[in-house]
Design a protein around this motif. Structure first.
Motif: not given
Length: 546
Positions: A487-513
């Motif tokens: 599991f040597k990092p090629d894309f950090y797990l913490k960063y993909i989780q950050k992006d998921l969190r921000l994407a969910i917030a983006l959906g919330d902002a426009v009331n999209h599930p």
């Protein structure tokens, strides 16, 4: 902040973006810095820093009326230094006024005494008047080419002085003393005011570097007293480091004539902030293609890396500066009072390649443009391997002209680039792309663990997937990581989780599930709780087996 009546020269408290109110002075902007459209605003030079910006009038308060209030809510060392600089300025201004008043009185006494001594007798006056009349008549006959002896006092002055005295002052323009907006610095910030912004004099020069800052001016980003160094060993093995007269650490390709196919490197000086998993590969490819790059890294703790120059120096010595940092906080921090904003001047270009939310990138664009800079967002889709191979996909938005200026750089670091319009669009698109990728990775891990617990071969599952419609390099590589336990990092797990969190917030902002992304996000959060943050995103597999 409430709207107030303000004018040029006023001391104020100004609020810029997320930063707390700061003491400053309303001054004339540089000639080439246009006033932004929209609401009324003033150009403010902040005390104790190199910062200056257009500030909306509703974000300004008079200095003296709100001094006590601001001092109560701000207790930082830099804030106190700024207040001290204001008080020092006021003391010097008061002393200058007193000296000017005293000198005026002395001048008046000297003139009176001189007039008494030089006053002629009545007989002398008559003789001089007669001579003067005769000369005037002669001068009229010669086309008035010479002045009479009665103008000797005026004639004794230099042509420049005469022109100044004879030229009427334009309406509405302040006299010289009022127009002089030089702000004297306090002893605690003298070092910080060196360079083209010395003593707040408005003589910005795009090509001039920002000199070393005051060693007492310590920002949370970095200590200004750190000695200059170089970047990653991985990069320096391939490159030669050369110290320029400006003091910047410039890195050039070992073979600076290298050109990849039809790529002709721009002659603009390139800066790069952030040498993480993605940044290191990007810089290497810029160098391979013949670009000259000045680098700085945000953290000094990483193996093989040492802290280089300040972001301010990189920005001030380069034409286009790229930044690729970890998250919204880091993207804002690198702009801070001792960072990018200190080096931004009219015409300077800033390209943020970080994956952040649209609100963050819009705020970054506003503060850069308010100082006369040009801004482009350009997050990248890919991983460390694609970065090293120069095969990233660049999503850009903002200044179209700057996008064109970055053409050779984007060709060097990626296989293709997209221009998506106004600022914020690239951030949104990037989050959607990473939401899909992160959710897919979680599904892969879920499928492999389900195969295991039901007695099926994980390798056979991978072979089947690789022969079907889902076959891809991403699928094969991530499955191989899991099967090999690598599991040597090629894309950090913490960063993909950050992006998921921000994407969910983006959906919330426009009331999209976004239920799929939300479910995946929970799995990554569990993986983080299992201390997998700094591993590759494929380590999300471990959330299913614990």
């Amino acid at each position: 902040m409430a709207t107030v009546s303000l004018r040029l020269g006023d001391l104020v408290w100004g609020k810029l973006g997320r930063y707390p109110p700061w003491p400053g002075k309303i001054v004339n902007p540089p000639k080439d810095l246009k006033k932004p459209r929209g609401k009324k605003c003033f150009f403010v030079k902040f005390f104790g820093t190199e910062d200056h910006a257009w500030i909306k009038v509703e974000q300004l308060k008079p200095y003296h009326a709100h001094k006590e209030e601001m001092i109560k809510i701000n207790k930082g060392k830099r804030f106190q230094q700024a207040v001290d600089a204001v008080e020092e300025f006021l003391r010097r201004a008061k002393g200058k006024d007193q000296t000017s008043s005293h000198n005026s009185a002395d001048d008046k006494n000297r003139r009176n005494s001189s007039e008494e001594r030089s006053r002629p007798s009545s007989g002398d006056e008559k003789r001089k008047l007669s001579l003067s009349e005769g000369k005037v008549k002669k001068n009229v006959g010669e086309g008035k080419k010479r002045v009479s002896s009665g103008s000797s006092e005026r004639g004794s002055k230099s042509p420049l002085k005469r022109a100044q005295e004879q030229s009427p002052r334009k309406r509405g323009r302040p006299p010289k003393d009022e127009k002089d907006l030089t702000i004297p610095e306090s002893s605690t910030v003298k070092g910080m005011m060196a360079g083209p912004m010395a003593a707040f004099k408005w003589q910005p020069t795009v090509s001039e570097p920002v000199k070393d800052a005051d060693p007492h001016f310590h920002h949370f980003l970095l200590s200004q007293t750190e000695k200059p160094a170089v970047c990653y060993q991985a990069i320096t093995k391939k490159l030669k480091i050369c110290e320029e007269e400006t003091g910047s650490t410039s890195i050039q390709a070992a073979d600076s004539t290298a050109v990849n196919g039809s790529i002709t490197p721009t002659d603009k000086k390139i800066g790069f902030l952030g040498l993480g998993l993605m940044g290191s590969g990007i810089v290497s490819n810029l160098l391979k293609m013949g670009h000259t790059v000045t680098v700085w890294n945000r953290t000094a703790e990483k193996e093989g890396a040492r802290l280089g120059r300040t972001p301010a120096e990189v920005v001030s010595t380069c034409d286009i500066t790229f930044a690729c940092v970890s998250d919204p906080k880091a993207a804002k921090d690198v702009l801070g009072p001792s960072g990018v904003l200190q080096g931004i001047r009219p015409g300077k270009c800033y390209v943020d390649m970080s994956t952040v939310d649209a609100d963050t990138v819009t705020e970054l664009a506003q503060v850069i443009v308010s100082r006369g800079g040009r801004f482009l967002e350009a997050p990248v889709s890919g991983n460390q391997q694609l970065s090293n191979d120069g095969m990233l996909v660049i999503l850009a938005a903002g200044d179209r002209g700057l996008y064109e200026d970055c053409s050779s750089c984007f060709q060097a670091m990626g296989k293709t680039s997209f221009f998506l319009g106004e600022v914020g669009n690239a951030a949104k698109m990037m989050l959607i792309v990473n939401m899909v990728q992160g959710s897919f990775m979680a599904t892969i891990a879920e499928g492999l663990t389900l195969a295991q617990v039901t007695g099926q071969s994980q390798q056979t599952l991978l072979d089947i997937l690789n022969q079907g419609q889902l076959a891809s390099i991403f699928l094969d590589q991530k499955c191989q990581n899991i099967l090999q336990g690598n599991f040597k990092p090629d894309f950090y797990l913490k960063y993909i989780q950050k992006d998921l969190r921000l994407a969910i917030a983006l959906g919330d902002a426009v009331n999209h599930p976004t239920p799929m992304a939300a479910a995946a996000n929970e799995v990554y959060k569990r993986a983080k709780a299992l201390d997998q943050s700094d591993n590759d995103m494929s380590a999300v597999y471990r959330a299913y087996i614990h």
